[in-house]
Design a protein around this motif. Sequence first.
Motif, PDB file in Angstrom:
ATOM      1  N   ARG A 270       0.804  -1.226   0.000  1.00 22.43           N
ATOM      2  CA  ARG A 270       0.000   0.000   0.000  1.00 22.43           C
ATOM      3  C   ARG A 270       0.842   1.284   0.000  1.00 22.43           C
ATOM      4  NH1 ARG A 270      -2.018  -1.542   5.902  1.00 22.43           N
ATOM      5  NH2 ARG A 270      -3.064  -3.204   4.753  1.00 22.43           N
ATOM      6  N   ASN A 271       2.167   1.147   0.256  1.00 21.01           N
ATOM      7  CA  ASN A 271       3.040   2.342   0.261  1.00 21.01           C
ATOM      8  C   ASN A 271       3.782   2.558  -1.055  1.00 21.01           C
ATOM      9  OD1 ASN A 271       2.435   2.918   2.852  1.00 21.01           O
ATOM     10  ND2 ASN A 271       4.211   1.908   3.738  1.00 21.01           N
ATOM     11  N   LEU A 272       3.523   1.700  -2.055  1.00 22.07           N
ATOM     12  CA  LEU A 272       4.344   1.777  -3.271  1.00 22.07           C
ATOM     13  C   LEU A 272       3.862   2.881  -4.201  1.00 22.07           C
ATOM     14  CD1 LEU A 272       4.664  -2.060  -3.920  1.00 22.07           C
ATOM     15  CD2 LEU A 272       6.421  -0.526  -3.043  1.00 22.07           C
ATOM     16  N   SER A 273       4.706   3.880  -4.414  1.00 26.44           N
ATOM     17  CA  SER A 273       4.271   5.043  -5.204  1.00 26.44           C
ATOM     18  C   SER A 273       4.042   4.675  -6.662  1.00 26.44           C
ATOM     19  CB  SER A 273       5.289   6.174  -5.088  1.00 26.44           C
ATOM     20  OG  SER A 273       6.539   5.694  -5.519  1.00 26.44           O
ATOM     21  N   ASN A 274       4.772   3.659  -7.166  1.00 25.92           N
ATOM     22  CA  ASN A 274       4.580   3.308  -8.585  1.00 25.92           C
ATOM     23  C   ASN A 274       3.237   2.615  -8.826  1.00 25.92           C
ATOM     24  OD1 ASN A 274       5.737   1.326  -7.027  1.00 25.92           O
ATOM     25  ND2 ASN A 274       6.723   0.299  -8.730  1.00 25.92           N
ATOM     26  N   LEU A 275       2.546   2.224  -7.761  1.00 25.85           N
ATOM     27  CA  LEU A 275       1.210   1.624  -7.917  1.00 25.85           C
ATOM     28  C   LEU A 275       0.103   2.609  -7.581  1.00 25.85           C
ATOM     29  CD1 LEU A 275       1.658  -1.994  -6.484  1.00 25.85           C
ATOM     30  CD2 LEU A 275       1.870  -1.201  -8.829  1.00 25.85           C
ATOM     31  N   GLU A 276       0.457   3.875  -7.384  1.00 27.41           N
ATOM     32  CA  GLU A 276      -0.553   4.883  -7.027  1.00 27.41           C
ATOM     33  C   GLU A 276      -1.704   4.872  -8.036  1.00 27.41           C
ATOM     34  OE1 GLU A 276       0.894   8.894  -7.243  1.00 27.41           O
ATOM     35  OE2 GLU A 276      -1.103   9.686  -6.806  1.00 27.41           O
ATOM     36  N   ASN A 277      -2.914   4.765  -7.545  1.00 24.74           N
ATOM     37  CA  ASN A 277      -4.138   4.809  -8.371  1.00 24.74           C
ATOM     38  C   ASN A 277      -4.409   3.509  -9.137  1.00 24.74           C
ATOM     39  OD1 ASN A 277      -6.314   6.637  -8.966  1.00 24.74           O
ATOM     40  ND2 ASN A 277      -5.665   6.584 -11.102  1.00 24.74           N
ATOM     41  N   ASP A 278      -3.642   2.424  -8.851  1.00 21.26           N
ATOM     42  CA  ASP A 278      -3.812   1.211  -9.679  1.00 21.26           C
ATOM     43  C   ASP A 278      -5.222   0.632  -9.569  1.00 21.26           C
ATOM     44  OD1 ASP A 278      -3.273   0.248  -7.049  1.00 21.26           O
ATOM     45  OD2 ASP A 278      -2.369  -1.594  -7.803  1.00 21.26           O
ATOM     46  N   LEU A 279      -5.798   0.627  -8.351  1.00 22.19           N
ATOM     47  CA  LEU A 279      -7.117  -0.010  -8.190  1.00 22.19           C
ATOM     48  C   LEU A 279      -8.191   0.794  -8.925  1.00 22.19           C
ATOM     49  CD1 LEU A 279      -6.834  -1.137  -4.458  1.00 22.19           C
ATOM     50  CD2 LEU A 279      -6.229  -2.403  -6.528  1.00 22.19           C
ATOM     51  N   ALA A 280      -8.084   2.126  -8.872  1.00 22.10           N
ATOM     52  CA  ALA A 280      -9.054   2.974  -9.597  1.00 22.10           C
ATOM     53  C   ALA A 280      -8.905   2.763 -11.105  1.00 22.10           C
ATOM     54  CB  ALA A 280      -8.829   4.436  -9.235  1.00 22.10           C
ATOM     55  N   PHE A 281      -7.664   2.609 -11.565  1.00 20.88           N
ATOM     56  CA  PHE A 281      -7.398   2.366 -12.999  1.00 20.88           C
ATOM     57  C   PHE A 281      -8.058   1.058 -13.448  1.00 20.88           C
ATOM     58  CE2 PHE A 281      -4.851   0.264 -16.233  1.00 20.88           C
ATOM     59  CZ  PHE A 281      -4.562   1.262 -17.165  1.00 20.88           C
ATOM     60  N   TYR A 282      -7.852  -0.015 -12.661  1.00 20.20           N
ATOM     61  CA  TYR A 282      -8.433  -1.319 -13.026  1.00 20.20           C
ATOM     62  C   TYR A 282      -9.958  -1.255 -12.993  1.00 20.20           C
ATOM     63  CZ  TYR A 282      -3.732  -3.276 -12.475  1.00 20.20           C
ATOM     64  OH  TYR A 282      -2.395  -3.540 -12.600  1.00 20.20           O
ATOM     65  N   LYS A 283     -10.465  -0.538 -11.996  1.00 18.77           N
ATOM     66  CA  LYS A 283     -11.923  -0.418 -11.867  1.00 18.77           C
ATOM     67  C   LYS A 283     -12.510   0.309 -13.085  1.00 18.77           C
ATOM     68  CE  LYS A 283     -15.348   1.587  -8.932  1.00 18.77           C
ATOM     69  NZ  LYS A 283     -15.619   2.660  -8.062  1.00 18.77           N
ATOM     70  N   GLU A 284     -11.858   1.382 -13.487  1.00 15.10           N
ATOM     71  CA  GLU A 284     -12.349   2.156 -14.646  1.00 15.10           C
ATOM     72  C   GLU A 284     -12.321   1.297 -15.914  1.00 15.10           C
ATOM     73  OE1 GLU A 284     -10.923   6.130 -16.886  1.00 15.10           O
ATOM     74  OE2 GLU A 284     -10.703   6.167 -14.709  1.00 15.10           O
ATOM     75  N   LEU A 285     -11.266   0.506 -16.054  1.00 17.71           N
ATOM     76  CA  LEU A 285     -11.153  -0.378 -17.228  1.00 17.71           C
ATOM     77  C   LEU A 285     -12.267  -1.429 -17.198  1.00 17.71           C
ATOM     78  CD1 LEU A 285      -9.226  -0.626 -19.624  1.00 17.71           C
ATOM     79  CD2 LEU A 285      -7.824  -2.176 -18.258  1.00 17.71           C
ATOM     80  N   ALA A 286     -12.509  -1.991 -16.000  1.00 19.76           N
ATOM     81  CA  ALA A 286     -13.553  -3.020 -15.864  1.00 19.76           C
ATOM     82  C   ALA A 286     -14.936  -2.428 -16.159  1.00 19.76           C
ATOM     83  CB  ALA A 286     -13.512  -3.623 -14.462  1.00 19.76           C
ATOM     84  N   GLU A 287     -15.106  -1.161 -15.822  1.00 20.78           N
ATOM     85  CA  GLU A 287     -16.399  -0.529 -16.125  1.00 20.78           C
ATOM     86  C   GLU A 287     -16.603  -0.422 -17.635  1.00 20.78           C
ATOM     87  OE1 GLU A 287     -16.116   2.828 -13.530  1.00 20.78           O
ATOM     88  OE2 GLU A 287     -16.873   1.625 -11.844  1.00 20.78           O
ATOM     89  N   LYS A 288     -15.498  -0.278 -18.374  1.00 20.73           N
ATOM     90  CA  LYS A 288     -15.601  -0.214 -19.846  1.00 20.73           C
ATOM     91  C   LYS A 288     -15.812  -1.606 -20.437  1.00 20.73           C
ATOM     92  CE  LYS A 288     -12.722   3.833 -20.570  1.00 20.73           C
ATOM     93  NZ  LYS A 288     -11.318   4.141 -20.535  1.00 20.73           N
ATOM     94  N   THR A 289     -15.047  -2.602 -19.928  1.00 22.09           N
ATOM     95  CA  THR A 289     -15.098  -3.939 -20.554  1.00 22.09           C
ATOM     96  C   THR A 289     -16.266  -4.762 -20.029  1.00 22.09           C
ATOM     97  OG1 THR A 289     -13.691  -4.935 -18.825  1.00 22.09           O
ATOM     98  CG2 THR A 289     -12.567  -4.055 -20.780  1.00 22.09           C
TER      99      THR A 289
END
Length: 263
Positions: A20-39
Amino acid sequence: MAEFYSRLGLNVSTYDLFRRNLSNLENDLAFYKELAEKTGGPVLELACGTGVVSWAMAEAGFHVAGLDLSESMLAIAEAKRETFPNDVADRVTFLRGDMTDFSLLDQYALIIVAFRSFQSILDPADQRKVLACIRSHLAPGGRCVIDLFDPRLDLLHPAERTGFEPETVKDPETGEVVSRCVIRHANDPLSQTFEEIWCFELADTNGNVIEQAEETLAMRWVYRQEMRYLFELAGLAVEAEYSDYLGSPPTYGKEQIWVVKKP
Ligand SMILES: C[S@@+](CC[C@H](N)C(=O)[O-])C[C@H]1O[C@@H](n2cnc3c(N)ncnc32)[C@H](O)[C@@H]1O
């Protein structure tokens, strides 16, 4: 990387605290969620680990299958089930399996290979097997997203590296402090792989070390153009390429985040 997560030791038990502290993963869950909303769903997460992404997708309303090789990581993913309401819990299935060789009955609108897990595949022939399995499990119109690190050439020379800074996190529930540090990093530029020895230490609230462990991590680095060729060989078309989960364009030395589909 498979071996790195195989034991139910400090590495696995503290995985979520560091993730949860990894800066390179910032926003990853929101990104996946947005993609899933499209697909749309269902979603398949390969190398799902402790289920961070899988559970987030289920909370967002999608049916999810999470597949991982490590029983220890899957045990942590499964233990989270009781923390979710029944409707969310009922949408998730975890399976033990190898992403280089699996065959599931369903096809998926979204397949996710998060947080550099593809790089645990050390052999190019096995990488192609993963991509072939992904292709055969993609539903018509489906998408797959794969995250890698973009190799920094200054870090990939043959000389061994030591002297890394430890990372430390406090467990908010127990007050215990975990630190981890790479104590040796060795690259093999010929096979594009590296091996790292990681040292983990757990200290109680008085600062006394109560557990220590060492684990070995092996990963393969993949160049951007090499990845394009791999997708082409696997019959997957690149739809988008980002360097972070905010949608920034490809950038040297950051993440390679690929969104691919069947042409
Ligand atoms: C860095 S963790 C990522 C976990 C999760 N996707 C996340 O985002 O937190 C890498 C995971 O890959 C899994 N793994 C490594 N090789 C695998 C393989 N051949 N098949 C399935 N899982 C594998 C490991 O067991 C580990 O759980």
